[in-house]
Enzyme design. Structure first.
Site, mmCIF file in Angstrom:
data_model
loop_
_atom_site.group_PDB
_atom_site.id
_atom_site.type_symbol
_atom_site.label_atom_id
_atom_site.label_comp_id
_atom_site.label_asym_id
_atom_site.label_seq_id
_atom_site.Cartn_x
_atom_site.Cartn_y
_atom_site.Cartn_z
ATOM 1 N N ASP A 1 -51.978 21.053 -24.121
ATOM 2 C CA ASP A 1 -52.785 21.640 -25.201
ATOM 3 C C ASP A 1 -54.186 21.998 -24.703
ATOM 4 O O ASP A 1 -55.171 21.747 -25.383
ATOM 5 C CB ASP A 1 -52.850 20.652 -26.375
ATOM 6 C CG ASP A 1 -53.374 21.304 -27.656
ATOM 7 O OD1 ASP A 1 -53.220 22.536 -27.814
ATOM 8 O OD2 ASP A 1 -53.958 20.596 -28.488
ATOM 9 N N ASN B 1 -61.365 21.523 -25.556
ATOM 10 C CA ASN B 1 -61.220 20.233 -24.884
ATOM 11 C C ASN B 1 -61.550 20.280 -23.393
ATOM 12 O O ASN B 1 -61.091 19.460 -22.609
ATOM 13 C CB ASN B 1 -59.877 19.531 -25.192
ATOM 14 C CG ASN B 1 -58.673 20.375 -24.908
ATOM 15 O OD1 ASN B 1 -58.704 21.196 -24.006
ATOM 16 N ND2 ASN B 1 -57.607 20.165 -25.662
ATOM 17 N N LYS C 1 -57.438 24.045 -24.079
ATOM 18 C CA LYS C 1 -58.164 25.099 -24.786
ATOM 19 C C LYS C 1 -59.646 24.854 -24.528
ATOM 20 O O LYS C 1 -60.028 23.754 -24.118
ATOM 21 C CB LYS C 1 -57.842 25.064 -26.281
ATOM 22 C CG LYS C 1 -58.024 23.697 -26.922
ATOM 23 C CD LYS C 1 -57.355 23.627 -28.284
ATOM 24 C CE LYS C 1 -57.313 22.195 -28.783
ATOM 25 N NZ LYS C 1 -56.404 22.008 -29.910
ATOM 26 N N ASP D 1 -68.849 21.331 -25.355
ATOM 27 C CA ASP D 1 -67.544 21.837 -24.916
ATOM 28 C C ASP D 1 -67.670 23.307 -24.499
ATOM 29 O O ASP D 1 -68.655 23.978 -24.811
ATOM 30 C CB ASP D 1 -66.458 21.618 -25.983
ATOM 31 C CG ASP D 1 -66.665 22.433 -27.248
ATOM 32 O OD1 ASP D 1 -66.891 23.654 -27.148
ATOM 33 O OD2 ASP D 1 -66.591 21.858 -28.355
#
Length: 298
Positions: A127, A132, A129, A86
């Site tokens: 959401d 993710n 960030k 990630d």
């Protein structure tokens, strides 16, 4: 579920544990997300199942592909394509040297392409960030967990009681606005863009009010001139301190004028004036965009 062999636990998402797993029939490596819902007793809400099933239709090179939804006795497993790392881990690993600007530009361009696609299908993320946003060795970056917020809600804490981060949350959400738009994702991506450039979070708040005040201290306290309607938002207080806006050259010093111009449009207070993903793709900042390959330490 018997078709999957768990290889290892790769993380703990907002909604449950994530495993690297192998499909025993095809040999395909996947990411398996076990969704934990508060409604364990009643089973999985049918609305959530419907929402999630729609996400299988979201096919785009910059969206992590939802391969399957497995619903067995009160548990829900989501099967996603597997990616190596990630963006949060990659930024941490690049903390000393920084991410090269051509790679930042490529990542931002790809993420805007993914957002433009989802937004054109009226799907919000809500959401976004660095945790993710997933990357691979070929230089691709993809948005993960799209649409899950609408299906399951955005909890205050994760299932392991960790606080869900506020750092990337748009001011209209923080001010209690109930009806928000695709602009919330652009705000989040703007914060992530700045973080890739400066190597530190732009607004690392530890409570909702601290989050708002960090935004105000950088962008100035909003008023009716810059953001019509702001003073009548549910959580707006006339007693908010009045801070002046800082110069963007001090906020993101490494960025050139084009980069600062794009960032300021992504962080516009008024969601109606905030740049759209589609418009951002046409910004001069991207006229020399390429697709470099990252040096991943896996």
């Amino acid at each position: 579920m018997e078709n999957f062999q768990k290889v290892e636990k790769i993380g703990e998402g907002t909604y449950g544990v994530v495993y690297k797993a192998r499909n025993k029939l095809t040999g395909e490596v996947v990411a398996l997300k076990k969704i934990r819902l508060d409604t364990e007793t009643e089973g999985v809400p049918s609305t959530a199942i419907r929402e999630i099933s729609l996400l299988k239709e979201l096919n785009h090179p910059n969206i992590v592909k939802l391969l399957d939804v497995i619903h067995t006795e009160n548990k829900l497993y989501l099967v996603f394509e597997f990616l190596h790392q990630d963006l949060k881990k990659f930024m941490d690993a690049s903390a000393l040297t920084g991410i090269p600007l051509p790679l930042i530009k490529s990542y931002l361009f790809q993420l805007l392409q993914g957002l433009a696609f989802c937004h054109s299908h009226r799907v919000l993320h809500r959401d976004l960030k660095p945790q993710n946003l997933l990357i691979n060795t070929e230089g691709a970056i993809k948005l993960a967990d799209f649409g899950l917020a609408r299906a399951f809600g955005v909890p205050v804490r994760t299932y392991t009681h960790e606080v869900v981060t506020l750092w990337y949350r748009a001011p209209e959400i923080l001010l209690g606005c109930k009806y928000y738009s695709t602009a919330v994702d652009i705000w989040s991506l703007g914060c992530i863009f700045a973080e890739m450039v400066t190597r530190r979070a732009l607004f690392p708040g530890d409570s909702e009010i601290d989050q708002l005040f960090r935004i105000f201290r950088t962008l100035g306290t909003p008023d009716e001139v810059v953001w019509p309607g702001v003073t009548s938002m549910p959580d707006y207080k006339p007693s908010f301190p009045k801070w002046a806006r800082q110069d963007f050259s001090k906020v993101v010093p490494p960025l050139d004028e084009d980069g600062r111009s794009l960032l300021s449009q992504m962080l516009h207070y008024d969601p109606n004036k905030r740049i759209s993903a589609k418009a951002a793709l046409a910004h001069p900042f991207f006229q020399d965009v390429t697709k470099p390959v990252p040096h991943l330490r896996l």
